[in-house]
Design a protein around this motif. Structure first.
Motif, short mmCIF file in Angstrom:
data_model
loop_
_atom_site.label_atom_id
_atom_site.label_comp_id
_atom_site.label_asym_id
_atom_site.label_seq_id
_atom_site.Cartn_x
_atom_site.Cartn_y
_atom_site.Cartn_z
N LYS A 2 -6.97 4.17 -3.73
CA LYS A 2 -7.76 4.44 -2.29
C LYS A 2 -7.50 2.60 -1.40
N VAL A 3 -6.51 2.38 -0.55
CA VAL A 3 -7.08 2.00 0.25
C VAL A 3 -8.08 2.44 1.59
N THR A 4 -9.27 2.00 1.68
CA THR A 4 -10.29 2.38 2.38
C THR A 4 -10.10 1.73 4.54
N GLU B 204 9.27 3.06 7.00
CA GLU B 204 9.60 4.29 8.12
C GLU B 204 10.71 4.86 7.09
N ILE B 205 10.54 5.00 5.97
CA ILE B 205 11.89 5.59 5.52
C ILE B 205 11.78 7.24 5.96
N ILE B 206 12.45 8.10 6.50
CA ILE B 206 12.85 9.62 6.25
C ILE B 206 13.95 9.87 5.18
N LYS B 207 14.85 9.57 4.48
CA LYS B 207 15.20 10.01 3.53
C LYS B 207 15.20 9.04 1.96
N ALA B 208 14.65 9.79 1.08
CA ALA B 208 14.55 8.37 0.19
C ALA B 208 15.38 7.29 -0.23
N SER B 209 17.22 7.95 0.44
CA SER B 209 17.76 6.71 -0.50
C SER B 209 17.51 5.73 0.75
N ILE C 234 0.67 -1.24 -0.38
CA ILE C 234 -0.01 0.16 0.01
C ILE C 234 0.49 0.72 0.20
N GLY C 235 1.17 1.57 -1.33
CA GLY C 235 1.38 3.29 -0.86
C GLY C 235 2.77 3.03 -1.88
N GLY C 236 2.56 3.60 -3.47
CA GLY C 236 3.44 3.85 -4.54
C GLY C 236 4.40 4.86 -4.45
N GLY C 237 4.89 5.68 -3.33
CA GLY C 237 6.36 6.30 -3.26
C GLY C 237 7.32 5.94 -3.25
N VAL C 238 8.17 6.35 -3.62
CA VAL C 238 9.42 5.24 -3.74
C VAL C 238 9.67 3.66 -2.80
N SER C 239 9.53 3.94 -1.79
CA SER C 239 9.85 2.42 -0.76
C SER C 239 8.93 1.63 -1.53
N GLY C 240 7.76 2.44 -1.55
CA GLY C 240 6.54 0.65 -1.76
C GLY C 240 6.98 0.57 -4.14
N ALA D 25 4.36 15.70 3.01
CA ALA D 25 4.78 15.94 5.04
C ALA D 25 5.40 14.38 4.58
N GLN D 26 6.34 14.22 5.23
CA GLN D 26 7.29 12.56 6.21
C GLN D 26 7.12 12.36 7.31
N GLN D 27 7.20 11.02 7.40
CA GLN D 27 6.87 10.39 8.80
C GLN D 27 8.31 10.41 9.48
N GLY E 35 4.38 11.53 -3.28
CA GLY E 35 4.33 12.41 -2.02
C GLY E 35 4.97 13.49 -1.88
N PRO E 36 5.81 13.91 -0.65
CA PRO E 36 7.12 14.40 -0.41
C PRO E 36 8.32 14.34 -1.65
N PRO E 37 8.84 15.88 -1.69
CA PRO E 37 10.34 15.56 -2.83
C PRO E 37 11.15 15.58 -2.24
N PHE E 38 11.69 14.99 -3.09
CA PHE E 38 13.37 15.18 -2.45
C PHE E 38 14.42 15.25 -4.09
N CYS E 39 15.51 15.75 -3.66
CA CYS E 39 16.17 16.71 -4.83
C CYS E 39 17.48 16.75 -4.60
N HIS E 40 18.09 15.98 -2.87
CA HIS E 40 19.70 16.29 -2.67
C HIS E 40 20.22 14.08 -2.10
N LEU E 41 20.99 13.56 -2.48
CA LEU E 41 21.06 12.55 -2.42
C LEU E 41 22.19 12.99 -1.45
N PHE F 292 -1.03 -1.13 -4.51
CA PHE F 292 -1.68 0.20 -4.10
C PHE F 292 -1.63 1.69 -4.67
N GLU F 293 -1.08 3.20 -5.45
CA GLU F 293 -1.01 4.16 -4.87
C GLU F 293 -2.57 4.96 -5.18
N HIS F 294 -2.80 5.86 -4.03
CA HIS F 294 -4.03 6.78 -4.51
C HIS F 294 -4.05 7.80 -5.75
N LYS F 295 -2.87 8.67 -5.53
CA LYS F 295 -2.23 8.82 -6.08
C LYS F 295 -2.78 8.76 -8.06
C1 LIG Z 1 9.95 19.46 1.41
C2 LIG Z 1 11.01 17.82 1.32
C3 LIG Z 1 11.99 17.92 0.87
C4 LIG Z 1 13.27 16.34 1.16
N1 LIG Z 1 13.79 16.61 0.49
C5 LIG Z 1 14.31 15.28 0.45
C6 LIG Z 1 15.43 14.98 -0.14
O1 LIG Z 1 16.18 16.63 -0.50
N2 LIG Z 1 16.47 13.99 -0.05
C7 LIG Z 1 15.95 13.28 0.33
O2 LIG Z 1 16.12 11.18 0.21
N3 LIG Z 1 14.65 13.04 0.83
C8 LIG Z 1 13.88 13.75 1.07
N4 LIG Z 1 12.82 14.24 1.59
C9 LIG Z 1 12.17 12.99 2.10
C10 LIG Z 1 11.74 12.24 1.16
O3 LIG Z 1 10.54 12.96 0.46
C11 LIG Z 1 10.36 11.29 1.91
O4 LIG Z 1 11.45 10.68 2.68
C12 LIG Z 1 10.11 10.07 0.78
O5 LIG Z 1 10.09 10.38 0.03
C13 LIG Z 1 9.69 9.21 1.41
O6 LIG Z 1 9.56 8.61 0.66
P1 LIG Z 1 7.90 6.97 1.22
O7 LIG Z 1 8.02 6.16 -0.05
O8 LIG Z 1 7.86 6.35 2.23
O9 LIG Z 1 6.72 7.62 1.28
P2 LIG Z 1 5.42 8.44 0.16
O10 LIG Z 1 6.39 9.37 -0.40
O11 LIG Z 1 5.19 9.60 1.22
O12 LIG Z 1 4.95 7.82 -0.59
C14 LIG Z 1 3.63 6.87 0.34
C15 LIG Z 1 2.01 6.96 -0.40
O13 LIG Z 1 1.20 6.41 -0.18
C16 LIG Z 1 -0.16 6.08 -1.23
N5 LIG Z 1 -1.09 6.17 0.02
C17 LIG Z 1 -1.11 6.98 1.43
N6 LIG Z 1 -1.98 6.06 1.92
C18 LIG Z 1 -2.85 4.92 1.24
C19 LIG Z 1 -3.39 4.54 0.90
N7 LIG Z 1 -4.88 4.77 2.08
N8 LIG Z 1 -4.16 4.50 0.15
C20 LIG Z 1 -3.33 3.99 -1.56
N9 LIG Z 1 -2.06 4.79 -1.04
C21 LIG Z 1 -2.14 5.25 -0.25
C22 LIG Z 1 0.57 8.35 -1.03
O14 LIG Z 1 -0.26 9.02 -2.09
C23 LIG Z 1 2.03 8.57 -1.48
O15 LIG Z 1 2.04 8.50 -2.65
C24 LIG Z 1 12.11 15.41 1.88
C25 LIG Z 1 11.37 15.77 2.16
C26 LIG Z 1 10.23 16.17 2.14
C27 LIG Z 1 9.14 17.24 2.85
#
Ligand SMILES: Cc1cc2nc3c(=O)[nH]c(=O)nc-3n(C[C@H](O)[C@H](O)[C@H](O)COP(=O)(O)OP(=O)(O)OC[C@H]3O[C@@H](n4cnc5c(N)ncnc54)[C@H](O)[C@@H]3O)c2cc1C
Length: 477
Positions: free
Chosen positions: A209-211, A407-412, A10-16, A381-383, A42-48, A33-36
């Motif tokens: 969206k997963v409900t 529970e990733i904080i940085k995309a790396s 659940i979640g198609g961010g970088v981790s999923g 937003a990030q966790q 989701g939140p951006p990243f620009c820096h490795l 599953f990705e809601h968008k």
């Molecule tokens: C302003 C800012 C700058 C940043 N800069 C950097 C950087 O330079 N370098 C770096 O490494 N990191 C950076 N980060 C952190 C980075 O963005 C996050 O670590 C990373 O995007 C988290 O990835 P994730 O896959 O865990 O979560 P997300 O990217 O949040 O992905 C979660 C996905 O789950 C989906 N989702 C949630 N609930 C549901 C549901 N119920 N059903 C279906 N889909 C759902 C969401 O739509 C989302 O696409 C930054 C964060 C911010 C806020």
């Protein structure tokens, strides 16, 4: 009969997406599953963060992990890496000691050497000797007299271009250039989405969206979880929660109580006049959350620059950091932040905050005064699991059988998380033992640069940003 999937993500961010792609390369099927409407949205990243040098307050251990994980991710997604260095400095007004920064850099050089000894292909940040370079005031005075280099090909040339623009009288010396590169989220998202769409091993469900989640592990069925969407219920054996700052929603569904923080932040897009030569990313350290928090200027193509300013008028927000309560697993933002997350920003606030950001950078780069608003902010937003807001490395936890929470904080950290999840799924015998682990991912490798260029540019435009943000400053061959 409805199909049972081995793994539901659940979640198609970088981790999923990285988890799904690593499973798929071993022939393991999943449903994602990705809601968008697109992935990595989701939140951006620009820096490795290849060494964590933007965070003087974190431990050496976290810096070493960031270095290793960044190299791993850069090897997986080379087409998203912008190979320009980062200028690191400490303003005279700030508490950080340059000697401490240099000691940390030396420690990182040794660690980098070790990573190259383990695998020569890890040498993606130049030779260890070139990982960073120190510049005294005398060096800066000399380099300021050099001509401008259109496409710098040495650290001195990068520094020479940068120092002509910087008011270095305000900075402690020495200053540093470090091989921390740029990281393009549109390009990573495009490559991942193309690879996932092409493989039969992942059922990618965007706009879904997963409900809720239902735990049926004790019911002696052929599967462990039911993943509920508005249209359908999906059956899976192993559940991966990679919902980013919303991971608590799924935990709540499963009555799991966990301590976590969530933080909302934004970076601003500005447009400047054309410079005769490329410049590195510029960092001016400062204490986070004070009026002198860190300033970060990230160059993109076509004279666009992204700005972070770690103050509450710019990147950080009042009540932007929220902790989970005793009886509530998913922390909640206030109405203003929720409004931004779900409906976007008011034009006035984009203008005000971008102008604040430009003024903030102008303190150190006086000519940046002429920059203007270049587009909507990159925000999200990030966790941060636990209760330490300074933590920069997060990975994965396994709160109960057949359940992983990223529970990733940085995309790396995405690849490290994917590997740990795959190991766990094998231990639980949900998938057969993988006989030979491989680092490369052929599903990603078979996506061409041309395909990435095209989709990355479409994704940028679809999300309301200038096309130029999808390109690399240092084009790859
Ligand atoms: C302003 C800012 C700058 C940043 N800069 C950097 C950087 O330079 N370098 C770096 O490494 N990191 C950076 N980060 C952190 C980075 O963005 C996050 O670590 C990373 O995007 C988290 O990835 P994730 O896959 O865990 O979560 P997300 O990217 O949040 O992905 C979660 C996905 O789950 C989906 N989702 C949630 N609930 C549901 C549901 N119920 N059903 C279906 N889909 C759902 C969401 O739509 C989302 O696409 C930054 C964060 C911010 C806020």
């Amino acid at each position: 009969m409805d199909r049972i999937y081995n793994i539901g993500i659940i979640g198609g961010g970088v981790s999923g997406v990285v988890t799904a792609l690593e499973l798929a390369k071993y022939g393991i099927e999943s449903i994602l599953f990705e809601h968008k409407e697109s992935v990595v949205n989701g939140p951006p990243f620009c820096h490795l963060h290849a060494g964590g040098n933007l965070y003087p307050d974190i431990s050496d251990e976290q810096c070493k992990i960031l270095l290793k994980q960044s190299i791993d991710m850069a090897r997986l997604f080379p087409n998203s890496i912008d190979e320009r260095p980062t200028f690191i400095s400490v303003p005279k007004s700030e508490k950080y000691k340059v000697d401490k920064i240099r000691n940390r850099l030396d420690m990182l050089v040794e660690h980098y050497k070790g990573l190259i000894d383990e695998d020569p292909a890890n040498e993606i940040l130049g030779t260890p000797k070139e990982y960073y370079k120190t510049y005294t005031k005398k060096d800066l005075i000399e380099l300021a007299e050099y001509p401008t280099f259109n496409r710098p090909n040495s650290l001195d040339k990068w520094m020479s271009n940068a120092i002509k623009l910087i008011d270095y009288e305000k900075l402690k010396t020495p200053v540093f250039l470090v091989q921390e590169y740029g990281w393009n989220l549109f390009r990573l998202g495009a490559q991942a989405q193309l690879a996932l769409t092409k493989t039969e091993k992942c059922n990618l469900k965007m706009n879904t969206k997963v409900t809720s989640i239902k735990d049926v592990r004790s019911q002696n069925l052929d599967y462990n979880w039911e993943i509920c969407t508005e249209e359908k219920v999906y059956k899976v054996n192993y559940l991966v929660n990679s919902c980013g700052f919303k991971t608590g929603d799924m935990d709540e569904s499963l009555l799991l109580n966990t301590e976590r923080l969530i933080e909302f932040k934004a970076a601003y897009i500005s447009k400047w006049h054309h410079l005769p030569g490329l410049i590195p990313e510029l960092i001016f350290h400062g204490e986070r959350g004070t009026p002198n928090g860190m300033a970060q200027l990230t160059p993109y193509c076509e004279d666009y620059y992204q700005i972070h300013g770690m103050t509450t008028d710019i990147t950080l927000f009042k009540d932007g950091l929220v902790q989970s309560k005793d009886n509530e697993t998913q922390p909640e933002f206030n109405e203003d932040i929720n409004q931004k997350l779900s409906h976007g920003w008011y034009k006035d606030e984009i203008k005000t905050r971008t102008k604040n950001a430009i003024a903030f950078v102008t303190k150190f780069v006086p000519k940046f005064e002429s920059a203007t608003v270049g587009g909507p902010p990159l925000f999200g937003a990030q966790q941060i699991h636990g209760n330490d807001p300074k933590r920069r490395v997060g990975e994965v936890s396994f709160p109960c059988k057949s359940y992983a929470r990223s529970e990733i904080i940085k995309a790396s950290s995405a690849l490290a998380v994917a590997n740990k999840i795959i190991t766990k799924i094998q231990e639980e015998e949900i998938i057969p033992l993988i006989q030979k682990k491989i680092n490369r991912n052929f599903l990603l490798e078979r996506i061409s640069k041309k395909e990435i260029d095209k989709l990355a540019s479409e994704l940028a435009v679809q999300r309301g940003y200038p096309k130029a943000l999808s390109r690399l400053v240092i084009e790859r061959e």
